[in-house]
Design an enzyme around this catalytic site. Structure first.
Site, PDB file in Angstrom:
ATOM      1  N   CYS A  89       0.857  -1.181   0.000  1.00  0.00           N
ATOM      2  CA  CYS A  89       0.000   0.000   0.000  1.00  0.00           C
ATOM      3  C   CYS A  89       0.891   1.226   0.000  1.00  0.00           C
ATOM      4  CB  CYS A  89      -0.911  -0.012   1.224  1.00  0.00           C
ATOM      5  SG  CYS A  89      -1.862   1.506   1.429  1.00  0.00           S
ATOM      6  N   CYS A 224      -5.558   6.325  -2.169  1.00  0.00           N
ATOM      7  CA  CYS A 224      -4.882   5.066  -2.478  1.00  0.00           C
ATOM      8  C   CYS A 224      -3.576   5.420  -3.178  1.00  0.00           C
ATOM      9  CB  CYS A 224      -5.752   4.190  -3.364  1.00  0.00           C
ATOM     10  SG  CYS A 224      -4.936   2.671  -3.940  1.00  0.00           S
TER      11      CYS A 224
END
Length: 299
Positions: A89, A224
């Protein structure tokens, strides 16, 4: 090994993409998907988009950590909010880097390699944010995604995890909040996909876009990092922008700056904040409602 009744945690976020970090330098924790989902529950847990177990590469047998021994001391064991494993991530790795610099005697004056399931990510600390070399994106052709009755052509981008990037003409604020589960092509994305909906801010030559994202395993999130990198790759290619061009990507939780370098890798710069730390009891079972997943349709 049985989990302790309580375990330490640190809560942080990068552009409001938030995470629970579980310090586990010696690899003592075995966290189940149900326990991750319970931690991420925003009503009865700590609340987060994901969980990062912070473990040394020599203290876990995860193949990615084993492969990185000798190059990276720390491994990012990342789990989505539903408990499923994920490659990495981009916002989370900045939060992890800040944690290591403030809690693990990491020298923030030097580049920091962090092992992930998508290889080693090198982090550098700057005056205006934390920069991560996110690796080389792969553009794999066109696909389609739909939200409600609206459907768009999207670019299939791989950054270690899968993305479908759609440049849309509608205002992002006109779309439902939160985004319902997008419909996607199961043949293209057999393990699910992160869907990014993108609109331009100004003219193409301004190199400025805004995005919303529905992440597999987490639903719509405020940001994101890998998704922003996928957006850069898709939009810069469409714009025929020369390598080295910096793009600004606005997300609901803030702003990221991205550059597709001459070497082919993407540099992402953004903030990271640690907001709380303490001890938490790990529940035995998940109490969160299931995340609404994107709907797969046959090709």
């Amino acid at each position: 090994m049985e989990l302790p009744v309580e375990t330490p945690f640190v809560k942080g976020h990068g552009t409001e993409n938030d995470f629970v970090l579980l310090p586990d330098a010696n690899g003592a924790l075995e966290v189940s998907p149900g326990q991750v989902a319970a931690l991420c529950d925003r009503r009865v847990g700590l609340g987060a988009d994901g969980v990062i177990r912070v473990v040394r590469t020599d203290a876990t047998d995860d193949p990615a950590a084993v492969a990185a021994r000798g190059e990276a001391i720390w491994f990012m064991d990342y789990r989505n909010a539903d408990g499923s494993l994920s490659e990495m991530c981009g916002n989370g790795v900045r939060v992890l880097a800040l944690y290591l610099a403030t809690h693990a005697d990491v020298d923030a004056r030097e580049p920091l390699p962090i092992a992930t399931r998508d290889g080693i990510k090198t982090v550098t600390f700057g005056e205006v944010g934390i920069t991560v070399d996110m690796g080389t994106p792969s553009l794999l052709g066109e696909t389609r995604v739909s939200v409600g009755e609206q459907s768009w052509t999207a670019t299939h981008v791989d950054l270690g995890n899968p993305h479908a990037v759609a440049l849309v003409e509608v205002g992002l604020d006109t779309l439902p909040t939160p985004l319902p589960a997008p419909v996607y092509d199961e043949a293209t994305y057999p393990h699910g996909v992160n869907v990014e909906l993108v609109s331009r801010v100004g003219a193409p030559e301004d190199h400025h876009v805004a995005m919303r994202v529905h992440e597999r395993g987490s639903g719509e999130t405020r940001s994101c990092g890998t998704g922003a990198c996928a957006v850069l790759a898709a939009v810069a290619t469409a714009d025929e922008a020369p390598r080295g061009t910096t793009y600004v990507v606005d997300v609901p939780g803030g702003r990221l700056h991205l550059e597709w370098t001459e070497a082919g890798t993407v540099l992402m710069t953004g903030p990271a904040v640690l907001v709380a730390e303490g001890w938490v009891t790990l529940a035995e079972e998940a109490v969160a409602e299931p995340v609404e997943e994107p709907v797969a349709v046959p090709s």
